[in-house]
Design an enzyme around this catalytic site. Structure first.
Site, PDB file in Angstrom:
ATOM      1  N   CYS A  69       0.833  -1.200   0.000  1.00  0.00           N
ATOM      2  CA  CYS A  69       0.000   0.000   0.000  1.00  0.00           C
ATOM      3  C   CYS A  69       0.874   1.259   0.000  1.00  0.00           C
ATOM      4  O   CYS A  69       1.845   1.353   0.753  1.00  0.00           O
ATOM      5  CB  CYS A  69      -0.918  -0.005   1.223  1.00  0.00           C
ATOM      6  SG  CYS A  69      -2.018   1.425   1.305  1.00  0.00           S
ATOM      7  N   CYS A  73       0.088   5.045   6.843  1.00  0.00           N
ATOM      8  CA  CYS A  73      -0.588   4.906   8.132  1.00  0.00           C
ATOM      9  C   CYS A  73       0.383   4.250   9.122  1.00  0.00           C
ATOM     10  O   CYS A  73       0.835   3.124   8.904  1.00  0.00           O
ATOM     11  CB  CYS A  73      -1.848   4.063   7.991  1.00  0.00           C
ATOM     12  SG  CYS A  73      -2.992   4.665   6.711  1.00  0.00           S
ATOM     13  N   CYS A  76       0.178   0.481  10.344  1.00  0.00           N
ATOM     14  CA  CYS A  76      -0.127  -0.600   9.409  1.00  0.00           C
ATOM     15  C   CYS A  76       1.123  -1.238   8.820  1.00  0.00           C
ATOM     16  O   CYS A  76       1.958  -0.560   8.202  1.00  0.00           O
ATOM     17  CB  CYS A  76      -1.022  -0.079   8.284  1.00  0.00           C
ATOM     18  SG  CYS A  76      -1.603  -1.381   7.174  1.00  0.00           S
ATOM     19  N   CYS A 113     -16.242  -9.631   6.065  1.00  0.00           N
ATOM     20  CA  CYS A 113     -15.638  -8.350   5.687  1.00  0.00           C
ATOM     21  C   CYS A 113     -14.399  -8.608   4.848  1.00  0.00           C
ATOM     22  O   CYS A 113     -13.630  -9.531   5.137  1.00  0.00           O
ATOM     23  CB  CYS A 113     -15.265  -7.555   6.937  1.00  0.00           C
ATOM     24  SG  CYS A 113     -16.626  -7.357   8.105  1.00  0.00           S
ATOM     25  N   CYS A 144     -19.250  -6.663   3.912  1.00  0.00           N
ATOM     26  CA  CYS A 144     -18.598  -5.387   4.215  1.00  0.00           C
ATOM     27  C   CYS A 144     -17.293  -5.335   3.436  1.00  0.00           C
ATOM     28  O   CYS A 144     -16.599  -6.346   3.294  1.00  0.00           O
ATOM     29  CB  CYS A 144     -18.329  -5.259   5.716  1.00  0.00           C
ATOM     30  SG  CYS A 144     -17.563  -3.680   6.196  1.00  0.00           S
ATOM     31  N   CYS A 204     -19.661   1.792   8.163  1.00  0.00           N
ATOM     32  CA  CYS A 204     -18.873   1.187   9.234  1.00  0.00           C
ATOM     33  C   CYS A 204     -17.676   2.113   9.461  1.00  0.00           C
ATOM     34  O   CYS A 204     -16.808   2.232   8.598  1.00  0.00           O
ATOM     35  CB  CYS A 204     -18.415  -0.214   8.831  1.00  0.00           C
ATOM     36  SG  CYS A 204     -17.382  -1.041  10.056  1.00  0.00           S
ATOM     37  N   ARG A 276     -18.291  -2.433  17.814  1.00  0.00           N
ATOM     38  CA  ARG A 276     -17.589  -3.682  17.506  1.00  0.00           C
ATOM     39  C   ARG A 276     -16.218  -3.718  18.188  1.00  0.00           C
ATOM     40  O   ARG A 276     -15.382  -2.839  17.976  1.00  0.00           O
ATOM     41  CB  ARG A 276     -17.426  -3.837  15.988  1.00  0.00           C
ATOM     42  CG  ARG A 276     -18.778  -3.863  15.279  1.00  0.00           C
ATOM     43  CD  ARG A 276     -18.667  -4.106  13.781  1.00  0.00           C
ATOM     44  NE  ARG A 276     -19.991  -4.064  13.179  1.00  0.00           N
ATOM     45  CZ  ARG A 276     -20.824  -5.102  13.100  1.00  0.00           C
ATOM     46  NH1 ARG A 276     -20.440  -6.269  13.566  1.00  0.00           N
ATOM     47  NH2 ARG A 276     -22.019  -4.968  12.557  1.00  0.00           N
TER      48      ARG A 276
END
Length: 329
Positions: A69, A73, A76, A113, A144, A204, A276
């Site tokens: 990616c 972030c 991550c 998900c 999701c 979400c 959640r």
């Protein structure tokens, strides 16, 4: 005659249990910082108004495209900017995804998900993504997706394929955001959330706790979530899973009760949302997880891996449900 100090927390909240999107940080702080017993009682009471106590949904999350990616972030390990030893992979083929979804359903999950490690959904990948949604939906599972930022028209096409929820987290407070991510802005996230909502897909949206932020940042995140109008139908609260090689590796550990306070506060200020209990359970005791559920968490992620980080085994979760007398939904 009672004074305000002897009233319950519920008595001091304007229209408790009624959704509002005009929360101030001062109000949210007062709830967050209430005596722990009062906070837990209020969260439990509000949970019972709108949700079935003792029922917890089992969801499962699959990484359908791992690593590489371009975002930065700081939490991550899928970022190409960090040396974490994670090997990047291409987008998973649809049949493999459906096999994973069938296994998830057999393991008790009712929501599936799918997450892709990229900056945004590319037009060339839309047909395959839509085929995954259609296939998972046909299995009788809630669907999701978390695919990064969306452009005009993409949310509508995901909706046509049958997507139930789109995940796009705010992550942290607006003030702390640039210390975690520099490659996309807070406004970018809000724009994608607006597109999802306009397309008629359920939202979400939550955040990550324990990234070195202060209490005021946790309160800021929760306030911003509760100011979304309408509230997200799904609010994942993640505990940072520290991964070697990421900038947030080595962050000071978060007190478990502070994490529970975030869950309980979310439950109170977003009463209709499903809160959640998401990443980080592998490092939590059964007692801490039980407190989170008592505070109003109505869902957990099952399966031995959560994207690329460890998660409790199905056996451990079955034991947790049996010990607590929980029913899966």
């Amino acid at each position: 005659m009672y004074n305000v100090m002897t009233l319950s927390l519920l008595d001091t909240i304007r229209a408790p249990g009624t959704p509002r999107s005009d929360w101030s940080r001062e109000e949210v702080k007062a709830i967050h910082d209430a005596p722990f017993a009062d906070l837990m009682h209020a969260a439990g009471e509000i949970h019972r108004i709108h949700h079935r106590a003792g029922e917890v949904q089992k969801s499962q999350l699959l990484s359908i495209k791992t690593g590489g990616c371009p975002e930065d972030c700081g939490y991550c390990n899928q970022s190409a900017k960090f040396d974490t030893g994670l090997k990047a992979s291409k987008l998973m083929d649809t049949q493999t995804v459906l096999e994973k979804a069938r296994a998830a359903k057999a393991g008790g999950a009712t929501r599936f998900c799918m997450g892709a490690a990229w900056r945004s959904l590319k037009t060339r990948d839309e047909p395959q993504i839509c085929a995954m949604i259609e296939g998972v939906k046909a299995l009788g599972l809630e669907t999701c997706m978390t695919l990064g930022m969306l452009e005009e028209g993409q949310a509508e096409r995901l909706k046509e394929a049958g997507l139930d929820y789109y995940n796009h987290n705010l992550d942290t407070s607006p003030e702390y955001y640039e210390k975690i991510i520099t490659t996309r802005t807070w406004e970018d996230r809000i724009e994608t959330l607006d597109r999802v909502r306009r397309a008629g897909i359920k939202v979400c949206c939550g955040g990550i706790i324990g990234m070195g932020e202060g209490k005021e940042d946790r309160i800021g995140l929760l306030t911003e979530l509760a100011r979304l109008d309408p509230h997200p139908e799904s609010v994942p609260i993640n505990h940072l899973v520290q991964v070697s090689g990421t900038p947030l590796s080595g962050s000071a550990p978060l007190d478990g009760l502070d994490f529970v306070r975030a869950i309980a506060t979310a439950r109170i200020i977003m009463p209709l949302s499903v809160v959640r209990l998401s990443a980080g359970r592998e490092g939590m005791s059964r007692e801490l997880q039980a407190l989170c559920i008592l505070a109003g968490a109505g869902s957990i992620f099952v399966g031995e891996e959560l994207l690329t980080t460890p998660n409790p085994s199905l056996t451990r979760d079955a034991q947790l449900f049996e010990t607590l007398g929980l029913a899966a939904r």
